[in-house]
Motif scaffolding. Sequence first.
Motif, PDB file in Angstrom:
ATOM      1  N   UNK A  66       0.819  -1.213   0.000  1.00 32.16           N
ATOM      2  CA  UNK A  66       0.000   0.000   0.000  1.00 32.16           C
ATOM      3  C   UNK A  66       0.849   1.258   0.000  1.00 32.16           C
ATOM      4  N   UNK A  67       1.944   1.187   0.726  1.00 35.36           N
ATOM      5  CA  UNK A  67       2.784   2.383   0.829  1.00 35.36           C
ATOM      6  C   UNK A  67       3.321   2.766  -0.559  1.00 35.36           C
ATOM      7  N   UNK A  68       3.812   1.760  -1.275  1.00 37.59           N
ATOM      8  CA  UNK A  68       4.335   2.021  -2.617  1.00 37.59           C
ATOM      9  C   UNK A  68       3.215   2.510  -3.525  1.00 37.59           C
ATOM     10  N   UNK A  69       2.056   1.921  -3.367  1.00 44.10           N
ATOM     11  CA  UNK A  69       0.924   2.307  -4.212  1.00 44.10           C
ATOM     12  C   UNK A  69       0.593   3.782  -3.986  1.00 44.10           C
ATOM     13  N   UNK A  70       0.482   4.142  -2.706  1.00 44.32           N
ATOM     14  CA  UNK A  70       0.125   5.532  -2.415  1.00 44.32           C
ATOM     15  C   UNK A  70       1.192   6.498  -2.898  1.00 44.32           C
ATOM     16  N   UNK A  71       2.412   6.110  -2.678  1.00 43.82           N
ATOM     17  CA  UNK A  71       3.513   6.985  -3.065  1.00 43.82           C
ATOM     18  C   UNK A  71       3.511   7.201  -4.583  1.00 43.82           C
ATOM     19  N   UNK A  72       3.402   6.128  -5.317  1.00 48.85           N
ATOM     20  CA  UNK A  72       3.445   6.251  -6.779  1.00 48.85           C
ATOM     21  C   UNK A  72       2.218   7.011  -7.275  1.00 48.85           C
ATOM     22  N   UNK A  73       1.080   6.724  -6.674  1.00 41.15           N
ATOM     23  CA  UNK A  73      -0.131   7.431  -7.063  1.00 41.15           C
ATOM     24  C   UNK A  73       0.041   8.938  -6.893  1.00 41.15           C
ATOM     25  N   UNK A  74       0.611   9.314  -5.753  1.00 38.99           N
ATOM     26  CA  UNK A  74       0.758  10.734  -5.467  1.00 38.99           C
ATOM     27  C   UNK A  74       1.844  11.407  -6.274  1.00 38.99           C
ATOM     28  N   UNK A  75       2.914  10.680  -6.506  1.00 37.15           N
ATOM     29  CA  UNK A  75       4.078  11.360  -7.073  1.00 37.15           C
ATOM     30  C   UNK A  75       4.296  11.085  -8.553  1.00 37.15           C
ATOM     31  N   UNK A  91      -4.432   3.516 -24.323  1.00 36.38           N
ATOM     32  CA  UNK A  91      -4.589   3.622 -22.869  1.00 36.38           C
ATOM     33  C   UNK A  91      -5.064   5.030 -22.499  1.00 36.38           C
ATOM     34  N   UNK A  92      -6.183   5.105 -21.793  1.00 36.91           N
ATOM     35  CA  UNK A  92      -6.640   6.433 -21.387  1.00 36.91           C
ATOM     36  C   UNK A  92      -6.693   6.569 -19.872  1.00 36.91           C
ATOM     37  N   UNK A  93      -6.430   5.475 -19.199  1.00 37.67           N
ATOM     38  CA  UNK A  93      -6.549   5.527 -17.746  1.00 37.67           C
ATOM     39  C   UNK A  93      -5.583   4.517 -17.139  1.00 37.67           C
ATOM     40  N   UNK A  94      -5.011   4.883 -15.984  1.00 34.98           N
ATOM     41  CA  UNK A  94      -4.207   3.859 -15.317  1.00 34.98           C
ATOM     42  C   UNK A  94      -4.718   3.658 -13.899  1.00 34.98           C
ATOM     43  N   UNK A  95      -4.555   2.443 -13.418  1.00 33.59           N
ATOM     44  CA  UNK A  95      -4.948   2.175 -12.038  1.00 33.59           C
ATOM     45  C   UNK A  95      -3.857   1.406 -11.333  1.00 33.59           C
ATOM     46  N   UNK A  96      -3.583   1.852 -10.102  1.00 29.29           N
ATOM     47  CA  UNK A  96      -2.570   1.144  -9.330  1.00 29.29           C
ATOM     48  C   UNK A  96      -3.258   0.237  -8.327  1.00 29.29           C
ATOM     49  N   UNK A  97      -2.781  -0.979  -8.243  1.00 31.14           N
ATOM     50  CA  UNK A  97      -3.376  -1.880  -7.257  1.00 31.14           C
ATOM     51  C   UNK A  97      -2.274  -2.584  -6.483  1.00 31.14           C
ATOM     52  N   UNK A  98      -2.648  -3.042  -5.301  1.00 30.51           N
ATOM     53  CA  UNK A  98      -1.656  -3.719  -4.479  1.00 30.51           C
ATOM     54  C   UNK A  98      -1.597  -5.184  -4.893  1.00 30.51           C
ATOM     55  N   UNK A  99      -0.383  -5.630  -5.086  1.00 30.72           N
ATOM     56  CA  UNK A  99      -0.170  -7.015  -5.453  1.00 30.72           C
ATOM     57  C   UNK A  99      -0.796  -7.924  -4.411  1.00 30.72           C
ATOM     58  N   UNK A 100      -1.342  -9.030  -4.825  1.00 34.41           N
ATOM     59  CA  UNK A 100      -1.983  -9.958  -3.902  1.00 34.41           C
ATOM     60  C   UNK A 100      -3.303  -9.458  -3.338  1.00 34.41           C
ATOM     61  N   UNK A 101      -3.742  -8.273  -3.747  1.00 39.21           N
ATOM     62  CA  UNK A 101      -5.078  -7.874  -3.351  1.00 39.21           C
ATOM     63  C   UNK A 101      -6.050  -8.711  -4.176  1.00 39.21           C
ATOM     64  N   UNK A 102      -7.321  -8.664  -3.800  1.00 35.87           N
ATOM     65  CA  UNK A 102      -8.268  -9.522  -4.496  1.00 35.87           C
ATOM     66  C   UNK A 102      -8.337  -9.172  -5.978  1.00 35.87           C
ATOM     67  N   UNK A 103      -8.357  -7.873  -6.239  1.00 38.07           N
ATOM     68  CA  UNK A 103      -8.444  -7.445  -7.633  1.00 38.07           C
ATOM     69  C   UNK A 103      -7.226  -7.920  -8.428  1.00 38.07           C
ATOM     70  N   UNK A 104      -6.054  -7.781  -7.815  1.00 42.90           N
ATOM     71  CA  UNK A 104      -4.837  -8.196  -8.516  1.00 42.90           C
ATOM     72  C   UNK A 104      -4.891  -9.686  -8.842  1.00 42.90           C
ATOM     73  N   UNK A 105      -5.356 -10.469  -7.896  1.00 38.10           N
ATOM     74  CA  UNK A 105      -5.408 -11.908  -8.131  1.00 38.10           C
ATOM     75  C   UNK A 105      -6.420 -12.268  -9.214  1.00 38.10           C
ATOM     76  N   UNK A 106      -7.514 -11.522  -9.181  1.00 43.31           N
ATOM     77  CA  UNK A 106      -8.541 -11.784 -10.185  1.00 43.31           C
ATOM     78  C   UNK A 106      -8.000 -11.485 -11.594  1.00 43.31           C
ATOM     79  N   UNK A 107      -7.376 -10.334 -11.710  1.00 45.15           N
ATOM     80  CA  UNK A 107      -6.843  -9.954 -13.016  1.00 45.15           C
ATOM     81  C   UNK A 107      -5.797 -10.958 -13.476  1.00 45.15           C
ATOM     82  N   UNK A 108      -5.036 -11.405 -12.509  1.00 43.62           N
ATOM     83  CA  UNK A 108      -3.966 -12.312 -12.851  1.00 43.62           C
ATOM     84  C   UNK A 108      -4.512 -13.653 -13.336  1.00 43.62           C
TER      85      UNK A 108
END
Length: 471
Positions: A66-75, A91-108
């Motif tokens: 989460x820390x990396x996600x927030x940092x990259x999102x902000x900066x 590509x018109x939009x980007x989304x950052x997600x935390x690895x191993x989160x439910x969404x990340x696993x689903x996409x994977x």
Amino acid sequence: MEHKNESRLTSTLQDKKEFTDLESLWEAALGEIELQISRPNFVTWFKNSQLIDKKEQSAYIALPNTFAKEWIENKYAKIVFAALRNLDGSITKIEFIVNNSRLANKLRSKARQNKIEITQQSFPEFRIDPETNLNPRYNYANFVVGKANELAHAATSAVVSDIGSKYNPLFLYGGVGLGKTHLVQALGNEIKRRYKSSVRVKYVSSEKFTNDVIWAIRNKRTETIKEKYRLVDVLIIDDIQFIIGKPSTEEEFFHTFNALYESNKQIIISSDKPPKFMPDLAERLRSRFEGGMIVDVGPPDYELRFAILKSKLEEKGVGLSDDVIGLIANKIQKNFRELEGVINRISFYQNIKKSDINAKIAEEIIAEIIQEPIKNISPSVIIKTVAESFDISLMDITGQCRKKEVVEPRQIAMFLLRDMLSLSYPTIGEKMGKRDHTTAIYAFEKINKEMAKNQNLNQKVLLIKEVLGKE
Ligand code: ADP
Ligand code: MG
């Protein structure tokens, strides 16, 4: 910082390539991102990133926490977006997600069904052997020997042929970016190559060691440290200076050291300074270190810088005239990391522009690189970086507000002023909004103690340090 030359470079990237897989798209995007931010920042924030999916014009980027996600999102959201869009106009939009989160696993798992190959970012420098922690990129073949490092080179080679007896422990010291990590890893890789599995090698940064100790203490599993670090024949510990002053880590290291030493196992240590200049080093460790072989890795002279440049350029397949190489070797004197920065940019420039680098372009590239100071961190830079990383203002961090969101960063800033710059407590108090020195002492002790218990906090502090360029 402004990067006017870079935007000019990147804007020339008109012939967009077709990217058939996510991995090479992300790799190309990273190539552009790398040019826009400092090297420590790039490595810290992007090394474990992945592009895990692209659908309905959105790109999904997974980050390790989460820390990396927030940092990259902000900066870096803008930079990341521009880099991706530049390469793939859909590509018109980007989304950052935390690895191993439910969404990340689903996409994977979806990607797997569609047989999209996802692998770890394939920078060669991140292909690390999980058994030894060694990075195959560092070897003797690509280490250039010159006056500044010939003793260190000879000492590490001697250890390879005579493990655990002659030079034990071997203690290498020298400034940032002078090749210590390269040498000790080359030593490890060479032992691996020569003795295969009959000699067990382990490489560990002192930050990793510290984290392991903290984890083990917190989970009451100190035996894991023994299992991990005492069952080896060769232990390489890089940047030992970072465990100094952390009592439980030092203690654990002392025991590990003794256990290995007494059974004639080889220990290799690197540090930014020799033991006698480490005032907080416990006497018992100092005398152990001084009982072995101590060698320094000095700053390179012109010949060595020239030779290293030549070899790196060859490795990357970049042709450059000797005149221009000489110019770079002349300008960049302190640090090989800066040299690598120049080479990366030159190689990027040549690939994009398909034109040769003349002296003028080389000078422009150099001017940008050496604007980014890696060392010589000032107190105000530390305070500013901490404030930024927690998204609070400079006024708040040095002010009187007692809210938790402000108090913790404030204490972290005081901790880092002590930890990284060894400022006196009265000076720290002064810099942090004219506080009493006892407040600075309290803050330092508190964060120091808390870091031993709280993995999350520990990680935050380490990341801030990395951003500040101290690895
Ligand atoms: P340190 O650990 O002393 O801070 P590193 O080992 O990380 O320095 O070196 C910084 C960079 O310079 C690395 O990419 C390394 O491969 C390169 N480098 C350093 N010394 C040499 C050398 N003698 N020959 C080739 N590359 C070198
Ligand atoms: Mg190093």
